[in-house]
Design a protein around this motif. Structure first.
Motif, PDB file in Angstrom:
ATOM      1  N   ALA A 119       1.147  10.707   8.818  1.00 34.45           N
ATOM      2  CA  ALA A 119       0.460   9.410   8.906  1.00 34.45           C
ATOM      3  C   ALA A 119      -0.485   9.357  10.099  1.00 34.45           C
ATOM      4  O   ALA A 119      -1.458   8.597  10.089  1.00 34.45           O
ATOM      5  N   VAL A 120      -0.211  10.149  11.135  1.00 34.68           N
ATOM      6  CA  VAL A 120      -1.114  10.202  12.284  1.00 34.68           C
ATOM      7  C   VAL A 120      -2.342  11.043  11.947  1.00 34.68           C
ATOM      8  O   VAL A 120      -3.473  10.703  12.318  1.00 34.68           O
ATOM      9  N   LEU A 157       8.574  20.310   9.073  1.00 31.86           N
ATOM     10  CA  LEU A 157       9.116  18.951   9.018  1.00 31.86           C
ATOM     11  C   LEU A 157       8.456  18.057  10.060  1.00 31.86           C
ATOM     12  O   LEU A 157       8.178  16.873   9.791  1.00 31.86           O
ATOM     13  N   VAL A 158       8.188  18.593  11.246  1.00 34.04           N
ATOM     14  CA  VAL A 158       7.473  17.816  12.270  1.00 34.04           C
ATOM     15  C   VAL A 158       6.080  17.454  11.775  1.00 34.04           C
ATOM     16  O   VAL A 158       5.603  16.319  11.959  1.00 34.04           O
ATOM     17  N   ASP A 218      -2.208   3.012   2.648  1.00 27.83           N
ATOM     18  CA  ASP A 218      -1.754   3.548   3.933  1.00 27.83           C
ATOM     19  C   ASP A 218      -0.765   4.684   3.703  1.00 27.83           C
ATOM     20  O   ASP A 218       0.127   4.596   2.845  1.00 27.83           O
ATOM     21  N   THR A 219      -0.907   5.739   4.476  1.00 31.74           N
ATOM     22  CA  THR A 219      -0.018   6.896   4.328  1.00 31.74           C
ATOM     23  C   THR A 219       1.420   6.532   4.658  1.00 31.74           C
ATOM     24  O   THR A 219       2.357   7.029   4.022  1.00 31.74           O
ATOM     25  N   LYS A 220       1.647   5.655   5.639  1.00 34.13           N
ATOM     26  CA  LYS A 220       3.008   5.240   5.977  1.00 34.13           C
ATOM     27  C   LYS A 220       3.680   4.541   4.812  1.00 34.13           C
ATOM     28  O   LYS A 220       4.892   4.690   4.604  1.00 34.13           O
ATOM     29  N   THR A 221       2.913   3.772   4.039  1.00 27.59           N
ATOM     30  CA  THR A 221       3.481   3.081   2.892  1.00 27.59           C
ATOM     31  C   THR A 221       3.799   4.053   1.764  1.00 27.59           C
ATOM     32  O   THR A 221       4.822   3.910   1.071  1.00 27.59           O
TER      33      THR A 221
END
Length: 325
Positions: free
Chosen positions: A127-128, A120-121, A147-150
């Protein structure tokens, strides 16, 4: 001596009226267990440190109810993902293609060998590690990127982490259920001209469900409780985080822990009832029927008018008499 119903209609002279041996041990053990349980219950009710008024105050709190909803969503989404992947992985493990078998084995080895909290971590830091995701020709130009965050939010990362980890365990359960089905079933279906995929879908999996359902129900209950680890993503909307947030605000951790325990127990009880219904549904045709008077068996051949009609244990005796005659 007159006949009686307890004798099964048989007139046996000099019958001994035997009485069962008294066994006080089970009754003593039951009394001890009941006394200990009542002592524990009394201690919980009367102990002021449990702060039951605070428990009832926050049991139906808006944030707690919202956390229950998110916990159920995470459980359902993760188990659906895990079930689909588990069936695919189990079929890959039984494939004749060594590449598919190797990929399946590596997936199971990796996700079973690493802690779910660590996974999970990792998904929370995806995204990093990979700032952007793209589609295009391998080792060539890209046609589309995002973007991976999106693309992967905290909720999506939580579902992926829980679902992929659970798929590794569930695939072994599915494989065990498939292997428990008699191979003659598949051979007979293949002789009728059925395709391998159709045999798996219509013949093997329906019979394997009887073995798959009980451990899958246990895994679902375990998944419900594992959702409390999604704080590692971080995902801060599920039940455990909601109760912890209230406890940190009012400085009363014990009552809020009891609130979480009560709701987990309620949901687990409902899941256990659903599991029991599913086991009964997929166990049709496999359950053993009771013999004797409870099974309402028809009169057996070779019985005389004075013998009990359902005395199954006297079949051999009646057969031997007939042969001797």
């Amino acid at each position: 001596m007159p006949r009686s119903d307890s004798d099964g209609g048989l007139d046996i002279p000099n019958r001994i009226s035997a009485r069962p041996v008294r066994k006080p041990g089970p009754y003593i053990a039951a009394v001890v267990v009941v006394v200990v349980a009542l002592m524990l219950l009394h201690g919980m009710v009367t102990n002021p440190n449990f702060d039951w008024p605070t428990v009832w105050m926050y049991l139906f709190n808006e944030n707690v109810l919202s956390g229950i909803g998110w916990t159920l969503q995470l459980t359902v989404y993760a188990m659906v993902l895990a079930t689909v992947l588990a069936v695919i992985l189990a079929m890959m493990r039984k494939s004749a293609n060594p590449v598919l078998r190797g990929v399946s084995w590596f997936f199971i080895w990796f996700f079973r060998g690493t802690p779910v909290y660590t996974q999970l971590v990792f998904w929370g830091l995806l995204a990093v590690l990979v700032p952007r995701m793209a589609l295009g020709i391998p080792f060539g130009p890209e046609f589309w990127s995002i973007d991976t965050k999106t693309l992967i939010s905290a909720g999506t990362a939580a579902v992926l982490g829980l679902g992929l980890n659970e798929a590794a365990y569930l695939s072994e359960i599915v494989r065990a259920g498939i292997e428990a089905v008699d191979t003659g079933q598949s051979e007979a279906a293949a002789a009728l001209g059925m395709r391998r995929s159709l045999i798996m879908r219509r013949i093997v999996l329906p019979q394997a469900m009887r073995i798959i359902v009980p451990p899958t129900g246990n895994e679902t209950i375990g998944m419900l409780k594992t959702t409390s680890l999604v704080l590692a993503v971080p995902f801060s909307l599920e039940l455990q985080f909601a109760t912890n947030a209230i406890a940190n605000r009012i400085y009363k951790p014990i009552p809020l822990l009891l609130v979480a325990c009560i709701w987990y127990l309620v949901i687990t009880t409902v899941l256990m009832m659903l599991q029991s219904r599913l086991e009964h549904h997929f166990g049709k045709g496999f359950d053993a029927r009771a013999m004797g008077s409870k099974g309402k068996q028809p009169p057996l051949p070779g019985k005389t008018s004075g013998e009990p009609k359902d005395a199954v244990d006297k079949v051999n005796q009646a057969t031997m008499v007939g042969l001797n005659a």
